[in-house]
Design a protein around this motif. Sequence first.
Motif, mmCIF file in Angstrom:
data_model
loop_
_atom_site.group_PDB
_atom_site.id
_atom_site.type_symbol
_atom_site.label_atom_id
_atom_site.label_comp_id
_atom_site.label_asym_id
_atom_site.label_seq_id
_atom_site.Cartn_x
_atom_site.Cartn_y
_atom_site.Cartn_z
ATOM 1 N N PRO A 4 0.814 -1.223 0.000
ATOM 2 C CA PRO A 4 0.000 0.000 0.000
ATOM 3 C C PRO A 4 0.844 1.269 0.000
ATOM 4 O O PRO A 4 0.477 2.273 -0.605
ATOM 5 N N TYR A 7 1.853 2.028 -3.511
ATOM 6 C CA TYR A 7 0.674 2.559 -4.212
ATOM 7 C C TYR A 7 0.526 4.040 -3.916
ATOM 8 O O TYR A 7 0.331 4.864 -4.812
ATOM 9 N N TRP A 8 0.653 4.399 -2.654
ATOM 10 C CA TRP A 8 0.499 5.789 -2.246
ATOM 11 C C TRP A 8 1.584 6.667 -2.852
ATOM 12 O O TRP A 8 1.318 7.771 -3.310
ATOM 13 N N ASN A 11 0.853 7.252 -6.461
ATOM 14 C CA ASN A 11 -0.256 8.200 -6.541
ATOM 15 C C ASN A 11 0.253 9.625 -6.347
ATOM 16 O O ASN A 11 -0.077 10.527 -7.107
ATOM 17 N N LEU A 12 1.104 9.814 -5.323
ATOM 18 C CA LEU A 12 1.618 11.161 -5.048
ATOM 19 C C LEU A 12 2.429 11.699 -6.228
ATOM 20 O O LEU A 12 2.296 12.870 -6.587
ATOM 21 N N TYR A 67 -5.870 11.827 -15.061
ATOM 22 C CA TYR A 67 -5.624 11.338 -13.700
ATOM 23 C C TYR A 67 -6.526 10.146 -13.375
ATOM 24 O O TYR A 67 -6.060 9.118 -12.855
ATOM 25 N N ALA A 68 -7.814 10.259 -13.713
ATOM 26 C CA ALA A 68 -8.750 9.178 -13.411
ATOM 27 C C ALA A 68 -8.351 7.898 -14.145
ATOM 28 O O ALA A 68 -8.373 6.801 -13.583
ATOM 29 N N MET A 71 -5.151 6.447 -12.531
ATOM 30 C CA MET A 71 -5.433 5.895 -11.199
ATOM 31 C C MET A 71 -6.180 4.574 -11.304
ATOM 32 O O MET A 71 -5.947 3.661 -10.514
ATOM 33 N N ASN A 72 -7.081 4.458 -12.275
ATOM 34 C CA ASN A 72 -7.780 3.187 -12.437
ATOM 35 C C ASN A 72 -6.805 2.072 -12.784
ATOM 36 O O ASN A 72 -6.936 0.945 -12.309
ATOM 37 N N ASP A 75 -4.915 1.214 -9.607
ATOM 38 C CA ASP A 75 -5.744 0.392 -8.717
ATOM 39 C C ASP A 75 -5.644 -1.078 -9.099
ATOM 40 O O ASP A 75 -5.534 -1.964 -8.254
ATOM 41 N N ASN A 79 -3.928 -4.175 -7.156
ATOM 42 C CA ASN A 79 -5.057 -4.996 -6.735
ATOM 43 C C ASN A 79 -5.851 -4.354 -5.584
ATOM 44 O O ASN A 79 -6.184 -4.998 -4.597
ATOM 45 N N VAL A 80 -6.096 -3.063 -5.707
ATOM 46 C CA VAL A 80 -6.913 -2.388 -4.687
ATOM 47 C C VAL A 80 -8.191 -1.813 -5.312
ATOM 48 O O VAL A 80 -8.870 -1.002 -4.701
ATOM 49 N N HIS A 81 -8.511 -2.254 -6.570
ATOM 50 C CA HIS A 81 -9.716 -1.728 -7.218
ATOM 51 C C HIS A 81 -10.966 -2.270 -6.542
ATOM 52 O O HIS A 81 -10.934 -3.317 -5.891
ATOM 53 N N GLU A 82 -12.052 -1.514 -6.759
ATOM 54 C CA GLU A 82 -13.325 -1.937 -6.156
ATOM 55 C C GLU A 82 -13.925 -3.063 -6.978
ATOM 56 O O GLU A 82 -13.654 -3.190 -8.161
ATOM 57 N N ASP A 83 -14.758 -3.876 -6.342
ATOM 58 C CA ASP A 83 -15.386 -5.009 -7.056
ATOM 59 C C ASP A 83 -16.402 -4.521 -8.066
ATOM 60 O O ASP A 83 -17.055 -3.533 -7.848
ATOM 61 N N ARG B 278 -13.797 9.926 -8.977
ATOM 62 C CA ARG B 278 -12.758 10.558 -9.804
ATOM 63 C C ARG B 278 -13.316 11.039 -11.136
ATOM 64 O O ARG B 278 -13.131 12.193 -11.520
ATOM 65 N N GLN B 566 -9.912 -0.085 -2.180
ATOM 66 C CA GLN B 566 -10.351 -1.273 -1.457
ATOM 67 C C GLN B 566 -9.118 -2.073 -1.072
ATOM 68 O O GLN B 566 -8.323 -2.463 -1.919
ATOM 69 N N ARG B 568 -7.283 -5.399 0.144
ATOM 70 C CA ARG B 568 -7.564 -6.839 0.183
ATOM 71 C C ARG B 568 -6.702 -7.549 1.215
ATOM 72 O O ARG B 568 -6.823 -8.738 1.434
#
Lengths: 83, 570
Positions: A4, A7-8, A11-12, A67-68, A71-72, A75, A79-83, B278, B566, B568
């Motif tokens: 993580p 990842y951060w 992102n920064l 950016y979007a 970032m996707n 993610d 492996n931190v993307h939403e389901d 976003r 999210q 995991r």
Amino acid sequence: MNSPSDYWKENLRLVIFCLVIWFVVSYLFGIILVEPLNAIRLGGYKLGFWFAQQGSIYTFVALIFFYAWRMNKLDQKYNVHED
Amino acid sequence: MDLQTMTYIVVGLTFALYIGIAIWARAATTGEFYVAGKGIHPVLNGMATGADWMSAASFISMAGLIAFNGYGASVFLMGWTGGYVLLAMLLAPYLRKYGKYTVPEFIGDRFYSKTARIVAVICLIFASVTYVIGQMKGIGVAFSRFLEMDYDHGLYVGMTIVFFYAVLGGMKGITYTQIAQYCVLIFAYTVPAVFISLNLTGHPFPQLGLGAKMADGTYLLDKLDLVVTDLGFKEYTTAVLGNKLNMFAYTLSLMIGTAGLPHVIIRFFTVPSVKAARSSAGWALVFIALLYTVAPAVGAMARLNLITTIQPEPGVNLAYDERPDWFRNWEKTGLLKFEDKNGDGKIQYVADKDKNELTVDRDIMVLANPEIAKLPNWVIALVAAGGLAAALSTAAGLLLAIASSISHDLLKGVFTPNITEKSELLSSRIAMGGAVLVAGYLGLHPPDFAAGTVAIAFGLAASSIFPALMMGIFSKRINRQGAIAGMVAGLGITLLYVFQHKGIMFIPGTSFLDGMKPNWFFGISPNAFGAVGAIINFVVATLVSRVTEEPPKHIQELVEHIRVPQSRIS
């Protein structure tokens, strides 16, 4: 190992890159360097004036979608993307 | 059909549409009332954010400011769009991940303190009430023209409508109504701009028309520079607002304020995911940019049309007795005034205050623009409907932010935690009513043009809420003491500077420290001071946090938690 905190950090880095462009098109081209840029013409527009009243806005829109999109992908990579 | 009847029909039809939607989408639960059940598609949310965002200040006031300030008004164009970049990258995704109802709720939890939550509520109320005053000015102008009455009575009518409208809906109703209002307002704004651009330059896109040549072969902006300097005004394309430092601070203040205004932030609580938050910020800016890239053309062309009406040829001035209908109509509102100083019966419009005979309230420019350009009546009626849509949608969003902070943060969060859902809903509706009355009263004596008043609201949000939110996400070290000290210092210094210039809560005659000259801090105007307040907030919060203890472990974990969409790994 993808953690993580990596990842951060990524992102920064991306945020800082985008904010540099954000600063350049508005504050630098639109205000600080407006006089020298005004010597260049874009049709009836003086270039500095164009950045202040048109160009900066178009760039802002493009920046957010860029950016979007990045970032996707980030993610997914971590492996931190939403389901 | 005459203009008055046409206006009644168009405005009446749009109002019927909004009320129909508001009834269809009435909120039943607190979740629906505050965040529309978190189920709004990002594109639709972007559209609703656009309407929420583009208020009377954007629709009615901004092009007028551009018309009379030229290049200097760029601070509004960049400031009110660039903030979305900050919002999309620094706040929206993380606050959505956190997933609660209000902004003070996040501040209270992140800084583990009810005091911090109360301070955030106070900051929010100062910023939002000032913002609603700006809307009231816009609503007053629109209704005074539309019902042909003076400004004060126009304001009373507007207050009554806003009251019924906002109390009915809740976030769910407001969101769907705002989508309809966006369509009305963008159509109403661009149609006259396209007509005028075609008239003057032959280009259907006003963004291109502004940079194009007119029928006589000169570039429109060059022509405008020439006619305004002939009358003694500053050159249109280079006129600076105050000084460059002031423009820098003004733009920064508006950008940070955009990202710190609670009614905009809560819109990103209504989307289903972090990913959607976003992209929704991007869509919001697309819909906003449609109006904001047209506004410079509207402003420049309105100024040119106004001057060529008053002075068809250099040295030839319009006789007062031959003034056109729009001139007579706007005179009735008291917002357009003629005083024949040299007694020649003709209208002189020049920069020199002793010789100038025409006073134009800048806020009438957009509404008067289609009349000045002699466009058909249905276009003029449409603009009236668009202006009202813009003012109403924003007023509704702001009132919701005020009401939710009082009922959800103060009552349920701090004072009466056992309140039932039903009484919470009732108390937020009562709070909305109170806010309408206060803002209406203060709107009788607005401190500035609608856009100027709104700019002060941004300064207040910039100096208090944005830094607290951003540091709460990007720093694990900022603690309770730091955040509270930062917010109090930032808001305090900004309020001091603004009230010293404009009077306490903008009531005339209560400004103090008269010995200080205007804009005494490096020539930065009160409207632009939020940027300085924000910097003070950041510095104070960092210093105070450094000399006090670290935030507890579970708060540091909360920060880690909101940084990823999210997790995991447990």
